[in-house]
Design an enzyme around this catalytic site. Structure first.
Site, PDB file in Angstrom:
ATOM      1  CG  HIS A 179      -2.033  -0.838   1.253  1.00  0.00           C
ATOM      2  ND1 HIS A 179      -1.957  -2.212   1.359  1.00  0.00           N
ATOM      3  CD2 HIS A 179      -3.376  -0.552   1.143  1.00  0.00           C
ATOM      4  CE1 HIS A 179      -3.179  -2.723   1.328  1.00  0.00           C
ATOM      5  NE2 HIS A 179      -4.056  -1.747   1.198  1.00  0.00           N
TER       6      HIS A 179
ATOM      7  CG  ASN B  70       4.398  -4.354   2.848  1.00  0.00           C
ATOM      8  OD1 ASN B  70       4.053  -3.238   3.213  1.00  0.00           O
ATOM      9  ND2 ASN B  70       3.539  -5.259   2.403  1.00  0.00           N
TER      10      ASN B  70
END
Lengths: 310, 310
Positions: free
Chosen positions: B155, B187
């Site tokens: 994201h 991440n």
């Protein structure tokens, strides 16, 4: 079933585009340049020239930093903006500047017999390469970036296409109109022959619309994965494109429209290679560049693409 | 004289930014991230935070494809658009899409305590990653591009920043908001810690403005030349950025503005590395990304940059 379909598409590609010359490492660039298909929701579908092209880009009123007259810009951009990133216009051409790579995304020209006719009032030898002050200093390329890099300052809008006024040819020498090109064997030969070919089209067509720009094509490396890799030069890290494209539309007096699309590798190319061997389906350039060319013309309205009846 | 000045600047850089952690190959990325200078007409000049930033981008009325309300977009983009390429807005964030690389150029969020508060009406586990139909199919990334690539769908606008409504968090799962990120060690750890740090800033500031995006940084290779090199994944050649940035502005109730700028390499990062070691001067991110962040705020109006008084 899907597998069969993919094989069929792969065969189509092999038949259709097998003859194109895409540099010494032809097979490694094939995903981008030979595949005439697009993946939608996980399925690869054949992308026919008549596929409706989303008209959003041209529908928007772009913000253009203007030097040229509005009428001239409208004429040059008659068939749509390929993209809208940092668009700026000059007296006889329009460009979109890639601030990350310090070279254009695309440069658009409208060329007629008049624009390329011999004109004693215009002297190219008076022109000097100069930084474009309209670009923010963070993103502006400088002559020092190119110095001792081994690369030419390669015109995207060709100087020879703008012979109506001295000011027009002068403006093609802005560094915002340049990208690093291999000099010997490319900028000064194969690329130059492609530029001349485009000028010759004015003998056939009343109006020639020409879009030119860089590509950064991925290659499969020895680990089986694909990588984009390109050099950057100078303190401002100006990108050296792996390839360059030209998409040309010729408009006849009766309104007939023909399109030609070329991709050339930024490397020494044997002199005997014909310009036609660099033709590629325009969609492959669009996918690689992230741009939509001549999107105000539905592809089915074209008479010929790369010499073949649509 | 010039040489002396350059040496002086080089020393300044060494003192000022020597402590930043930019991945395992720190010294190789140094041109972009450690140099706090800009080249103008062949001269390198120190680029102080107070350097006037050309205001052209925000002055233009950008063409925004709108999903969210105009008021909300104005609030999110209060301090300027970093760039204007393919801008599109969602209900609670705004992004600019890089059609060539099939990932965002930048994503902008406005975050307050309310946006991140626990909300039983919102369930992240109901969200699914889905292609963004508003992107032309030529340039649209698909779930299949990421599948078996070894990379996470990372994201850019963080799901945890949009907890007011289920629709808001749902929209952060558009693939147009994703870029390929190393999963384990990045991440799911260092990058996640940076996102949490940004959320914690809402305890200090009434309003937090956060801009996030990818970088493709050049490295000096063994031939002494600098190259940008990044992997592309899937049939749509989605770019795997070498680094990611976050530029954050915190606005206090009295109007005081503080800025923080971070760059993290897209690779496994040791768990003990503090978030603060990824701070970099915001100008270096601007130059590398080709963007201007918060350009409606003159840098001299900021109270602190990366914790230091301006």
């Amino acid at each position: 079933m899907l597998r069969k379909r993919l094989l069929y598409l792969a065969q189509l590609s092999a038949v259709g585009f097998g003859g194109y010359y895409i540099g010494q490492n032809k097979e490694k660039y094939c995903d981008f340049l030979y595949g005439n298909s697009v993946t939608v929701d996980g399925k690869r579908i054949l992308n026919k020239p008549g596929l409706p092209v989303f008209g959003t880009v041209s529908a928007a009123t772009p913000f253009v930093e203007t030097n040229g007259s509005k009428d001239r810009i409208s004429q040059i951009m008659k068939y749509g903006f390929p993209g809208l990133d940092n668009v700026r216009s000059y007296d006889d051409f329009v460009l979109s500047y890639d601030r990350r790579n310090r070279v254009p995304h695309w440069v658009f020209e409208h060329i007629t017999k008049d624009h390329i006719a011999k004109n004693d009032a215009v002297d190219r030898s008076k022109c000097e390469f100069h930084p474009d002050e309209s670009i923010h200093p963070f993103f502006r390329s400088q002559n020092t970036d190119y110095k001792r890099s081994g690369f030419d300052r390669g015109h995207m809008a060709a100087a020879g296409n703008h012979r109506l006024h001295q000011k027009h040819v002068d403006q093609t020498f802005f560094l915002s109109n340049m990208a690093p090109q291999v000099g010997e064997g490319f900028n000064r030969s194969a690329w130059n022959r492609l530029e001349k070919h485009v000028r010759k089209l004015t003998k056939v067509y009343d109006n020639v619309y020409c879009c030119t720009g860089p590509l950064y094509l991925p290659r499969r490396e020895s680990d089986g994965k694909s990588y984009v890799r390109y050099q950057v030069i100078g303190a401002n890290c100006v990108a050296v494109p792996t390839h360059f494209y030209k998409i040309v539309v010729g408009e006849s007096s009766d309104g007939t429209l023909d399109m030609e699309a070329y991709v050339m590798p930024n490397q020494k190319i044997p002199d005997e290679t014909p310009v036609s061997s660099f033709m590629v389906p325009p969609e492959t350039v669009e996918k690689a560049a992230g741009l939509l060319f001549f999107d105000k013309i539905h592809r089915s309205k074209l008479n010929r693409i790369n010499g073949k009846k649509v």
